[in-house]
Structure formats: structure tokens, C-alpha cells
Scaffold this active site. Structure first.
Site, PDB file in Angstrom:
ATOM      1  N   LYS A   8      88.057  57.297  27.828  1.00 50.01           N
ATOM      2  CA  LYS A   8      88.509  56.142  28.609  1.00 50.01           C
ATOM      3  C   LYS A   8      89.275  55.202  27.688  1.00 50.01           C
ATOM      4  O   LYS A   8      89.148  55.234  26.458  1.00 50.01           O
ATOM      5  CB  LYS A   8      87.332  55.404  29.264  1.00 50.01           C
ATOM      6  CG  LYS A   8      86.272  54.861  28.294  1.00 50.01           C
ATOM      7  CD  LYS A   8      86.599  53.521  27.669  1.00 50.01           C
ATOM      8  CE  LYS A   8      85.475  53.005  26.771  1.00 50.01           C
ATOM      9  NZ  LYS A   8      85.898  51.849  25.930  1.00 50.01           N
ATOM     10  N   ASP A 140      78.597  51.608  28.591  1.00 52.58           N
ATOM     11  CA  ASP A 140      79.682  52.123  29.423  1.00 52.58           C
ATOM     12  C   ASP A 140      79.421  53.534  29.933  1.00 52.58           C
ATOM     13  O   ASP A 140      80.334  54.188  30.443  1.00 52.58           O
ATOM     14  CB  ASP A 140      81.021  52.052  28.684  1.00 52.58           C
ATOM     15  CG  ASP A 140      80.991  52.746  27.324  1.00 52.58           C
ATOM     16  OD1 ASP A 140      79.952  53.330  26.983  1.00 52.58           O
ATOM     17  OD2 ASP A 140      82.011  52.693  26.609  1.00 52.58           O
TER      18      ASP A 140
END
Length: 277
Positions: A8, A140
Site C-alpha cells: 500500500k 494498518d
């Protein structure tokens, strides 16, 4: 069974306040990037001599430390508490996502481990339940259960899918051999709310992001490691429409309207990657 954890980037990353538990509340937009690991699970033979219910072999990129503390193994252990019939397993993790880069490789691996175990052993968990498990493993990790553009708050676990597409843009990623420990990065942050929430900023044309879409870690990390800041400027010099550090570093990315040339030559002895999004 095998799946492919992805990386990401952060489009904006604002550290807005310190929490009583010592963590920090964030505002960020997570966006998936097609840099991948490979994660494979096989059931362990009942006669196989092992001290562990889940053993782990990591290849391609070395990861230091006790394998039983790796997030992939911890994901298995977390589900094993609620699903004691999970069999013993062999796990092979091929690492393609650079480590200590701010690209979520370890978080992605553990989230995809939850997804893989849920599918392979038919645990029947919903995405919402998997998100709750993932949030227990790291800030995350929950994002990677969805692996789609999301606005995130809290420590990164409060997710809101958003309508955002960078389709047609090329991404270039450069990761110098400069580890930036997360603890060190946070120690130099002064929490504050930004003038504009990144969720609103990413709705504007990408050409405007350079001055408005900010990663709060850049100021302190670039002060400690000026060469990381130099890479960001070099990406702009190569024609990037927008460039930034991802997470707390040390990887940087640039978004280009045309495929950047000779990335590996421009950044020798560094991890480089480019692809159309």
C-alpha cells in the site's frame, strides 16, 4: 493454498493526536499497490516432528527475529484461540514487498494469512469479523482485508472505503537501503490537525496534491536522512505529478502520467518498482 499479499501507499498521512494508550490517532488514505508477496499454507503431516503448530519459512528477503513472533504466525495463533480444530501447518512466505519501507508488507502478510486460513479451512468469517481480528495484530492490518482505497482514522483500523481511482497513472517506487524504525519516526512527530482532511484533498486534481497532500513524517525523516528527501525531489525532476514518502518511510513513490524511464539506473543499489495502476 496460496495467495498474494499486496503493498500500500499512503496518500496523505497526518498524525492528529496522541492517545492515552501511547498510540497516535491518524488520518490517511490507503491505496493498494501491485507489489506482491506470495503466501502458501500446507497442512502439516501428523507425524511431522515440530515444536510449533505453525512453522514459517521466509525466502527472497531476509526477515530478522524469531519466526514465532512474525505477524503471519501470530495471525494463525489468534485464530487458533477461537478455532482450536485448525490443523498444524507449514507456511512459506516469499517476500517481494520491501521491509521497513512504510508499504505495509508485514501487515499485508498477516491479513492475507487470515483470509487464506478462513478460505482454506472454511471458518465462515465475514470481512467485518476478519477486520476485527486484523486490528488486533497491527495498526494498518485491517486495510488489507479489503485491499481497496480507504480513508482511515484511529490507529489505522477505522476504515471507510472511498471512490478513488488512479487508473491510468504509472507508479514508481524507490526504497533506499535506509531503515526508518517506526518508533524513531513517531518520536519526532508533533501531533496536529491539518488545514484540510486528506479525504477531501484526494478529491481534487492530482496536479494540486503537491502542495496540499502532506505526510507528517517527511519533515522529521528528511531532517535525519536528507538523502531520502533528495529521492522525492528526484522523482519530481523525472516528471512525477505527485511524489511522497509512504507511511513512516523509507520508501518513496511518484505518480506519473507516462511510464518513467530507467528507474533502476536513476536509483542504483536501491529497490525500484514501476507499474501502471
Amino acid at each position: 493454498m496460496i495467495n498474494f499479499p499486496i503493498a500500500k501507499i499512503n496518500l496523505g498521512l497526518n498524525v492528529v493526536e496522541k492517545r492515552p494508550d501511547g498510540y497516535h490517532n491518524l488520518q490517511t488514505v490507503f491505496y493498494p499497490v501491485p507489489i506482491k508477496d506470495a503466501l502458501e499454507v500446507q497442512v502439516m503431516n501428523e507425524a511431522f516432528p515440530s515444536d510449533y503448530d505453525c512453522d514459517l519459512k521466509v525466502t527472497n528477503i531476509t526477515i530478522e527475529g524469531d519466526e514465532q513472533r512474525n505477524l503471519v504466525v501470530r495471525a494463525y495463533q489468534l485464530l487458533k484461540q477461537d478455532f482450536p480444530t485448525l490443523p498444524r501447518i507449514h507456511t512459506h512466505l516469499w517476500k517481494g514487498i520491501p521491509t521497513q519501507a512504510g508499504m505495509g508488507g508485514g501487515s499485508s502478510d498477516c491479513a492475507y494469512m487470515l483470509l487464506l486460513l478462513n478460505q482454506q479451512f472454511r471458518l465462515g468469517l465475514t470481512n467485518e469479523q476478519l477486520i476485527q481480528y486484523a486490528a488486533k495484530l497491527g495498526a494498518d492490518c485491517a486495510f488489507f482485508i479489503l485491499s481497496r482505497p480507504c480513508y482511515a482514522e484511529g490507529i489505522g483500523e477505522k476504515l471507510q472505503p472511498i471512490d478513488l481511482s488512479l487508473s491510468g497513472y504509472y507508479i514508481a517506487v524507490v526504497r533506499p537501503d535506509i531503515p526508518v524504525p517506526t518508533k524513531e519516526a513517531f518520536s519526532r512527530i508533533h501531533p496536529h490537525y491539518p488545514a484540510q482532511n486528506c479525504r477531501e484533498t484526494v478529491k481534487q486534481p492530482i496536479e494540486t496534491w503537491r502542495d496540499t497532500l502532506i505526510n507528517d513524517f517527511e519533515e522529521s525523516v528528511f531532517a535525519l536522512h536528507p538523502e531520502i528527501g533528495d529521492i522525492k525531489q528526484q522523482l519530481y525532476d523525472m516528471g512525477a505529478t505527485y511524489a511522497a514518502m509512504s507511511g513512516s518511510g523509507s520508501a518513496l513513490f511518484g505518480l506519473f502520467k507516462e511510464q518513467p524511464d530507467s528507474l533502476s539506473q536513476a536509483f542504483p543499489n536501491m529497490f525500484t518498482f514501476s507499474s501502471i495502476l
